[in-house]
Design a protein around this motif. Structure first.
Motif, PDB file in Angstrom:
ATOM      1  N   VAL A 141       5.100   9.015  -3.214  1.00  0.00           N
ATOM      2  CA  VAL A 141       6.070   9.214  -2.001  1.00  0.00           C
ATOM      3  C   VAL A 141       7.120  10.027  -2.215  1.00  0.00           C
ATOM      4  CG1 VAL A 141       7.220   8.272  -0.105  1.00  0.00           C
ATOM      5  CG2 VAL A 141       5.055   7.067  -0.901  1.00  0.00           C
ATOM      6  N   GLU A 173       5.408   4.572   2.305  1.00  0.00           N
ATOM      7  CA  GLU A 173       5.633   5.653   2.946  1.00  0.00           C
ATOM      8  C   GLU A 173       6.354   5.305   4.200  1.00  0.00           C
ATOM      9  OE1 GLU A 173       3.882  10.308   3.942  1.00  0.00           O
ATOM     10  OE2 GLU A 173       2.604   8.655   3.185  1.00  0.00           O
ATOM     11  N   THR A 174       5.663   4.469   5.003  1.00  0.00           N
ATOM     12  CA  THR A 174       6.226   4.257   6.277  1.00  0.00           C
ATOM     13  C   THR A 174       7.547   3.742   6.190  1.00  0.00           C
ATOM     14  OG1 THR A 174       3.947   3.745   7.221  1.00  0.00           O
ATOM     15  CG2 THR A 174       5.977   2.704   8.199  1.00  0.00           C
ATOM     16  N   HIS A 224       2.936   4.326  -6.454  1.00  0.00           N
ATOM     17  CA  HIS A 224       2.940   4.653  -5.133  1.00  0.00           C
ATOM     18  C   HIS A 224       4.300   5.074  -4.544  1.00  0.00           C
ATOM     19  CE1 HIS A 224      -0.905   3.013  -4.399  1.00  0.00           C
ATOM     20  NE2 HIS A 224      -0.711   1.813  -4.277  1.00  0.00           N
ATOM     21  N   THR A 270       1.029  -1.103   0.121  1.00  0.00           N
ATOM     22  CA  THR A 270       0.145  -0.073  -0.220  1.00  0.00           C
ATOM     23  C   THR A 270       0.676   1.178  -0.120  1.00  0.00           C
ATOM     24  OG1 THR A 270      -0.047   0.165   2.541  1.00  0.00           O
ATOM     25  CG2 THR A 270      -1.939  -1.230   1.443  1.00  0.00           C
ATOM     26  N   LYS A 271       0.013   2.187  -0.455  1.00  0.00           N
ATOM     27  CA  LYS A 271       0.989   3.523  -0.577  1.00  0.00           C
ATOM     28  C   LYS A 271       1.455   3.945   1.080  1.00  0.00           C
ATOM     29  CE  LYS A 271       0.858   8.439  -1.660  1.00  0.00           C
ATOM     30  NZ  LYS A 271      -0.065   9.373  -2.130  1.00  0.00           N
ATOM     31  N   GLU A 272       0.490   3.672   1.833  1.00  0.00           N
ATOM     32  CA  GLU A 272       0.970   4.000   3.361  1.00  0.00           C
ATOM     33  C   GLU A 272       2.202   3.400   3.875  1.00  0.00           C
ATOM     34  OE1 GLU A 272      -2.791   5.344   2.140  1.00  0.00           O
ATOM     35  OE2 GLU A 272      -2.233   3.232   2.060  1.00  0.00           O
TER      36      GLU A 272
END
Length: 130
Positions: free
Chosen positions: A62, A30-31, A58, A25-27
């Motif tokens: 970011v 990013e994490t 994705h 996932t994009k989240e």
């Protein structure tokens, strides 16, 4: 305003993160980036082109958000050359300097030979090639 991540370029090593089902996932990307990942590895042996395209988007989102380049490593599968079956279910043990032949004979292999079901390789081989 989103802070730039300029201090990261001072690192002398880079951290690589492999993206898979739990990290696609994009989240999560990013994490992982914020945790220090500099390179994202995409395994092209699994998943569809559409999934890889989505991961690329994705990562680039970011990258743009933090104004910091992110490397992408595309892991491409090499050829898988399989040999035929052996008569001994436990396999064979070869001795050092022993001659072992790869051929097109469909008979089960032993400690002297086994089938290599790739005629193009056999045809390209010459006597004496090691």
């Amino acid at each position: 305003a989103i802070p730039k991540v300029s201090q990261r370029w001072r690192k002398s090593t880079k951290q690589l993160a492999t993206l898979g089902p739990a990290s696609s996932t994009k989240e999560m990307i990013e994490t992982l980036f914020l945790a220090g990942a500099d390179i994202f590895r995409l395994n092209f042996s699994h998943g569809s082109q559409e999934q890889k395209k989505e991961l690329l988007m994705h990562i680039r989102e970011v990258e743009e958000k933090y104004s910091h380049p992110i490397a992408i490593l595309g892991d491409l599968q090499g050829p898988k050359l399989r040999v035929g079956e052996f008569s001994n279910p436990n396999g064979e043990i070869l001795e050092k300097d022993q001659t072992f032949r790869l051929d097109l004979d469909e008979a089960q292999g032993d400690n002297t030979r086994v089938m290599l079901p790739h005629p193009e390789i056999i045809e390209a081989s010459e006597v004496g090639h090691v």
